[in-house]
Design a protein around this motif. Sequence first.
Motif, PDB file in Angstrom:
ATOM      1  N   ASP A 553      66.218 -10.745  18.206  1.00 40.22           N
ATOM      2  CA  ASP A 553      64.892 -11.138  17.622  1.00 40.22           C
ATOM      3  C   ASP A 553      65.196 -11.158  15.870  1.00 40.22           C
ATOM      4  O   ASP A 553      64.904  -9.912  15.623  1.00 40.22           O
ATOM      5  CB  ASP A 553      63.855 -10.362  18.006  1.00 40.22           C
ATOM      6  N   VAL A 554      65.357 -12.034  15.137  1.00 44.87           N
ATOM      7  CA  VAL A 554      65.344 -12.040  14.022  1.00 44.87           C
ATOM      8  C   VAL A 554      64.357 -13.069  13.199  1.00 44.87           C
ATOM      9  O   VAL A 554      64.283 -13.521  12.185  1.00 44.87           O
ATOM     10  CB  VAL A 554      66.743 -12.618  13.254  1.00 44.87           C
ATOM     11  N   SER A 555      63.190 -12.949  13.965  1.00 41.20           N
ATOM     12  CA  SER A 555      62.072 -13.894  13.599  1.00 41.20           C
ATOM     13  C   SER A 555      61.417 -13.548  12.404  1.00 41.20           C
ATOM     14  O   SER A 555      61.340 -12.305  12.046  1.00 41.20           O
ATOM     15  CB  SER A 555      60.974 -14.173  14.803  1.00 41.20           C
ATOM     16  N   SER A 556      60.634 -14.718  11.740  1.00 41.01           N
ATOM     17  CA  SER A 556      59.959 -14.131  10.534  1.00 41.01           C
ATOM     18  C   SER A 556      60.632 -13.480   9.496  1.00 41.01           C
ATOM     19  O   SER A 556      60.131 -12.385   8.732  1.00 41.01           O
ATOM     20  CB  SER A 556      58.445 -13.389  10.903  1.00 41.01           C
ATOM     21  N   ASN A 578      59.990 -18.889  12.743  1.00 37.18           N
ATOM     22  CA  ASN A 578      59.727 -18.541  11.257  1.00 37.18           C
ATOM     23  C   ASN A 578      60.835 -18.496  10.427  1.00 37.18           C
ATOM     24  O   ASN A 578      60.574 -17.330   9.923  1.00 37.18           O
ATOM     25  CB  ASN A 578      58.695 -17.704  11.387  1.00 37.18           C
ATOM     26  N   ASN A 579      61.977 -19.217  10.363  1.00 33.09           N
ATOM     27  CA  ASN A 579      63.170 -18.969   9.558  1.00 33.09           C
ATOM     28  C   ASN A 579      63.342 -20.352   9.116  1.00 33.09           C
ATOM     29  O   ASN A 579      62.543 -21.145   8.940  1.00 33.09           O
ATOM     30  CB  ASN A 579      64.262 -18.436  10.131  1.00 33.09           C
ATOM     31  N   SER A 601      60.640 -21.782  17.187  1.00 27.26           N
ATOM     32  CA  SER A 601      59.618 -22.749  16.709  1.00 27.26           C
ATOM     33  C   SER A 601      59.662 -22.510  15.038  1.00 27.26           C
ATOM     34  O   SER A 601      60.096 -21.475  14.556  1.00 27.26           O
ATOM     35  CB  SER A 601      58.242 -22.464  17.116  1.00 27.26           C
ATOM     36  N   HIS A 602      59.228 -23.304  14.259  1.00 24.03           N
ATOM     37  CA  HIS A 602      59.182 -23.227  12.767  1.00 24.03           C
ATOM     38  C   HIS A 602      60.401 -23.008  11.972  1.00 24.03           C
ATOM     39  O   HIS A 602      60.475 -22.196  11.452  1.00 24.03           O
ATOM     40  CB  HIS A 602      58.084 -22.148  12.511  1.00 24.03           C
TER      41      HIS A 602
END
Length: 1012
Positions: A553-556, A578-579, A601-602
């Motif tokens: 998990d490396v999100s945001s 979110n990256n 996503s994103h």
Amino acid sequence: MAVCSGWCSNASRLLMHVMLIMLFLLCLYLDGRDGSMVEGSCIESERRALLSMKEDMYDPDQWLSSWKDHDCCGWSGVGCNNITGHVVKLDLRYPYDLDVQYETMKFPGPSKLNPSLLDLMHLKYLDLSLNNFSGAPIPKFIGSLVHLEYLNLSNAKFSGSIPPELGNLSRLHFLDISWNGYYFYDSRWTSLRVDSLCWLSKIPSLHSLNLSYVNLSKAANWLHEINMLPSLLDLCLSYTDLPVASASILHVNLTSLTMLDLSLNYHLNATKPHWLFNISSLMHLDLYGCGLSDRLLFAIGDLHNLKFLDLSNNQITGEIFQSLGNYSHVEQLYMGWNRISGEIPAIIGNLIHLEQLYLSHNEISGEIPDLFGKLHKLRYLALSKNHITGNIQRFIRNQCKLNILQALFLSYNQIGGEIPEILGQLSTLQSLSLASNSFTGHLTKAHFANLTRLDFLDLSNNSFELSLNQDWIPPFNARYIRMDSCHLGPKFPTWLRTQTNLEGLSLCENDISNGFPTWFWDLNSISYLNVSHNSITGLLPTSLGGQQYDTFDVSSNNIHGPIPELNTSYLYIMILSNNSFSGSIPLSFAKATNLAFFILSHNRINGSIPQFLCNLPSLEVLDLSNNNLSGELHHYRDKPREQMIDSQKDSKLEHSLDSMTCPANLQSLHLRKNKLSGNLPSWLKYCKQLVVLDFSENTFSGNLPVWIGKSLRSLRVLSLRLNFFNGNIPLQLSRLTSLQVLDLACNNFSGALPSSFGNFNAMMRIQNADKPMLSDFNAYYTEGLFMTTKGIEIKYTSVLSLVMSIDLSLNNLSEVIPKELVNLHGLRFLNLSNNHFTGRIPKNIGNLRQWESLDLSVNNLSGMIPLTISSMYSLSHLNLSNNNLSGKIPWGNQLQTLCDPSIYSGNPDLHGWPLPWCFNHALLSSPFQTRAQEEESRNGDESEMIWLYAISALGFVVGLWGFIYVLMIKRAIRIAYFHLIDMTYNYINLQLAMRFAKLKSILSILMNNSQG
């Protein structure tokens, strides 16, 4: 002579014994001479039987490779009788335990149980556990192995009904049939079951019985049948769905029982298990998750020999009952996940043998008591998720004196103050969790000075600061470190490079702003990585094949570039949202057979959605929304799997089916805001567990398939907003009994709205706030959905399970609005705007008290607004503009707060407040009314006035004649009444005379002044 005769008698007996022995040896010799024995002591018929069994057993690592020479008694897993040569032991247990299977991904392939097992009639020991018998039933012929004393069939993927022929094994001491079951090709799960346990009474010598995970829901007499096993020492009936016992037992025969496991039988409370409190020999009692309450648990105090007691995950309320003091021998006490309140009682200090105490997830208050200093053997203490206050300084000092504490869990409480430096002297400490409290001050290297055995560390979400230099070298080499929100940024803590045993690392929300240091990827033992919600920049390595992540998990963050190639064999959770990742999805994910959560996503991912993503068998959540994906989804999965099985009969069947499987476990699929086109893929019909389907804001087209309503019965969210779907809305959608959100807005649907839409069962009632949208995902994933409600786009997450919405706006729907929609009492949002609906607004629409938003604007609706609409007390958004509505606007309740006249504009025949030509909240007629509407309004007004006058006149007449009647019959009242009139008359005359006299004097003064 007597001596001689005695000697002769003894000699004759000795000779007889010698002859019997010689005869026995001769029989053994002749038995070998008939060809049934070969070199050594192996019997040829049994050797052939073993080789036949080997042919049907899964053996990829050649652990049966020794099964090839003549002496079968020397083969691996085979044991023979030293005298007879018969095989008496057969151990075919799969060589990798469950933990090893999941760690190494070495799961057993399909095996079969060959009937040649019957040739081993002298077997006493048989172990077939941990194999894969592919859902086959337990063979009845096992009941013919009458010499068996040990039988282990656990975790072998048997299914069906347990054969009662097992009752023929009268010599059994050990029987384990636990944890069986199998997933079939159509995603059906079937477990072992038994309707009656009466065959158990034929095995009186049974010492150990394990039927865990066997379905006993129809075994009504289970208690009586097990009570007939007087030699039983260990009994495990975990997760068996035990039914309510048909009758209580008068006498408990289980007097030797020392271990009893009834955990996860949620209805055990209804059976009132008073019988188990009479088994004084019990030393181990597991009642985890049995729905038990206080009223049944006081009796447990009679079990004085208990050393292990688990009452976790029940319904125990109030303060901890005083009978705890009777467990003088208890060593392990688990009471977490209840609703225990109050302070920890002093009586726990009497449990001098206590080694492990688990009270987490309760409502315990107060400070940590000093009584724990009396527990000189306490090694494990868990008090997480309670309401404990105060500080831990005195507790830590007491534990330093004992220095035996190995695990301390205090997270999610209200403990504050500074953490004493003496904490670093707990040299035996292996696990420490202080997360989510109110600790303050500074943590320095002194706090960790002698924590050389520390293996688990969680300091997340507190108010202290870590004053650790970049060159600090920890005295420990932990496996799990969690330091969320610990202000570690802006650089990665360099001391992490010393943690070479690290398996789990979480550094969320630490304001880390630089890129990953190169040395970080050398920590190749990490399997769990979560560095989300930072400001990490830069690229990831192009390949991370050396790591074996199960969670990544490396999100945001601010990471860009391509997604790295991974070793996906172990991957379970992958979150990159979110990256600024770009490029396509790597081919390495085709091997991610265990991947359950894939959140991307994103980002800026482009290209088409690869076909292999739809092949992943374990996938449960797939979110590719807000990217640049294009093209059509694949339609390779149109042929039912049952037909493919019938049409393929070769050895490559399993591989052929695997190449065409769909994600049958998929529960959430998000493809919102991409450039995907084409029709909905038909393979979705096989995703029968699908709960959320969001394909909004793409360019999908075609008709809405009817199989959505037939196949996706678990669907709770269907969002196809902003696409190019056309045709009629199929009435089969009304079969979606769990549907809560239906968003088909901004398409080209035409025709009538099916009246059966009033049958959405879930929308007929208010949903439970505690029921999550998806099952069992709270720890990993929170479902979210973007919705347009009240004219604003909002993302719903935690309250999504409460949302009830239908949005069919901006289509070409026509005809009348079905009156059946008023059955949807749980609905909160309805938007039918920008269509061609005609007729009237449903008359009883005001019965829908939960509605918060109603938009019927830009249609061809006519008639008056129903008066009942004023009863909608939750209504905060209303739009009825641009229709042909007429008459007065209803008034009252919630409508008084909707003051914007635009919500009624575009209806020239509508009048009333808050339209601009009306004032002072008066319901006046519009100057633009037609003659017919004026006549209708005037007739309504006249009718209302007539009723008003009639009621007023009736009240006046009744009151007047009632008063006259009283005066006529009551003389005293008459006298008092006329006396009151006289007094009133005199008072009025007096007051008038005084007023006139005063006025006269004032006038005379004024006249005199004017003359002067």
